[in-house]
Design an enzyme around this catalytic site. Sequence first.
Site, PDB file in Angstrom:
ATOM      1  N   TYR A 148       0.847  -1.189   0.000  1.00 23.48           N
ATOM      2  CA  TYR A 148       0.000   0.000   0.000  1.00 23.48           C
ATOM      3  C   TYR A 148       0.886   1.244   0.000  1.00 23.48           C
ATOM      4  CZ  TYR A 148      -3.776  -3.225   1.073  1.00 23.48           C
ATOM      5  OH  TYR A 148      -4.683  -4.244   1.019  1.00 23.48           O
ATOM      6  N   ASN A 203     -12.218  -0.404  -5.523  1.00 26.02           N
ATOM      7  CA  ASN A 203     -11.962  -0.651  -6.940  1.00 26.02           C
ATOM      8  C   ASN A 203     -13.124  -1.417  -7.576  1.00 26.02           C
ATOM      9  OD1 ASN A 203     -10.937  -1.357  -9.457  1.00 26.02           O
ATOM     10  ND2 ASN A 203      -9.604  -2.944  -8.628  1.00 26.02           N
ATOM     11  N   CYS A 240      -6.003  -4.773  -8.024  1.00 25.73           N
ATOM     12  CA  CYS A 240      -5.918  -4.471  -6.596  1.00 25.73           C
ATOM     13  C   CYS A 240      -5.494  -5.692  -5.795  1.00 25.73           C
ATOM     14  CB  CYS A 240      -7.226  -3.894  -6.078  1.00 25.73           C
ATOM     15  SG  CYS A 240      -8.656  -4.944  -6.348  1.00 25.73           S
ATOM     16  N   HIS A 241      -5.685  -6.878  -6.347  1.00 28.94           N
ATOM     17  CA  HIS A 241      -5.265  -8.097  -5.650  1.00 28.94           C
ATOM     18  C   HIS A 241      -3.747  -8.189  -5.532  1.00 28.94           C
ATOM     19  CE1 HIS A 241      -5.239  -9.211  -9.923  1.00 28.94           C
ATOM     20  NE2 HIS A 241      -4.310 -10.103  -9.600  1.00 28.94           N
ATOM     21  N   GLU A 280      -1.024 -16.126 -10.719  1.00 28.90           N
ATOM     22  CA  GLU A 280      -0.142 -15.220 -11.461  1.00 28.90           C
ATOM     23  C   GLU A 280       1.319 -15.656 -11.384  1.00 28.90           C
ATOM     24  OE1 GLU A 280      -0.598 -11.057 -10.781  1.00 28.90           O
ATOM     25  OE2 GLU A 280      -2.698 -11.073 -11.369  1.00 28.90           O
TER      26      GLU A 280
END
Length: 179
Positions: A109, A132, A140-141, A167
Site C-alpha cells: 500500500y 476498486n 488491486c489483488h 499469477e
Amino acid sequence: MASLNDNLFTTLVNYTIPHEFRGCLQTQWGPMTADFTGKGLAELSFDVAAGAERSHDSVFRTKFLSWLRGFQKLPAEEQWSYLAPKGSDFQKSVWRALIDVPFGKQVSYQDNAKSIGKPNASRAVGSAIGANPIALLIPCHRVVPCSGGTGNYRWGPNRKRALLDAERTDGSDLYQLFQ
C-alpha cells in the site's frame, strides 16, 4: 491483427449500445458481471451475493475474451483509456497506478501511495483500493501489506491468495485468469 478499435465487441459497446451493456461470464474464480458504458468498462465484479444466479452468455464471453486479448497487449496508458471506473479523482489516481504493477508482481500500500506522490496516504490508498470496481484489470489483488500476508480483498482473502498464486504460474497472463 486488427486494432482494438476495430474489434467487433468494442464497436458494439461504443456505437450500437451508447449507454450501457451488461454481461455475465463464468471464470475459475467465480461468476463475474461486466458493465460497459459508452466510455468503456465501468465495472467488472465478482458476483458474491449469496445465491446470485445469473445467466452466463457464451456469446458475451467469446466477445469479452476477444476484447481482453487486445486489451492486455496495450501499454498501461492505453489500457486506462478503455476503462471508465466511477470514483473520485484520488481513487482514480490510485487505480491508474495499479495498472502499472506487472503481472505476477506485488506491491505494498505504501509503494502505491508513493507512486501517486502521496507517500503518507497509505490508509487512504487502502480505502481506494478496497473500492476498486474493476477486478483483475485494475489489479488491486496485487497490493499486499508491508507487514506480510495478503491483506484484505473486496472479494475475499481466499480468492486473493488464489489469484496471486495463479499469477506466479509460468506462462500465465491476464487472459488465462479468465479461462
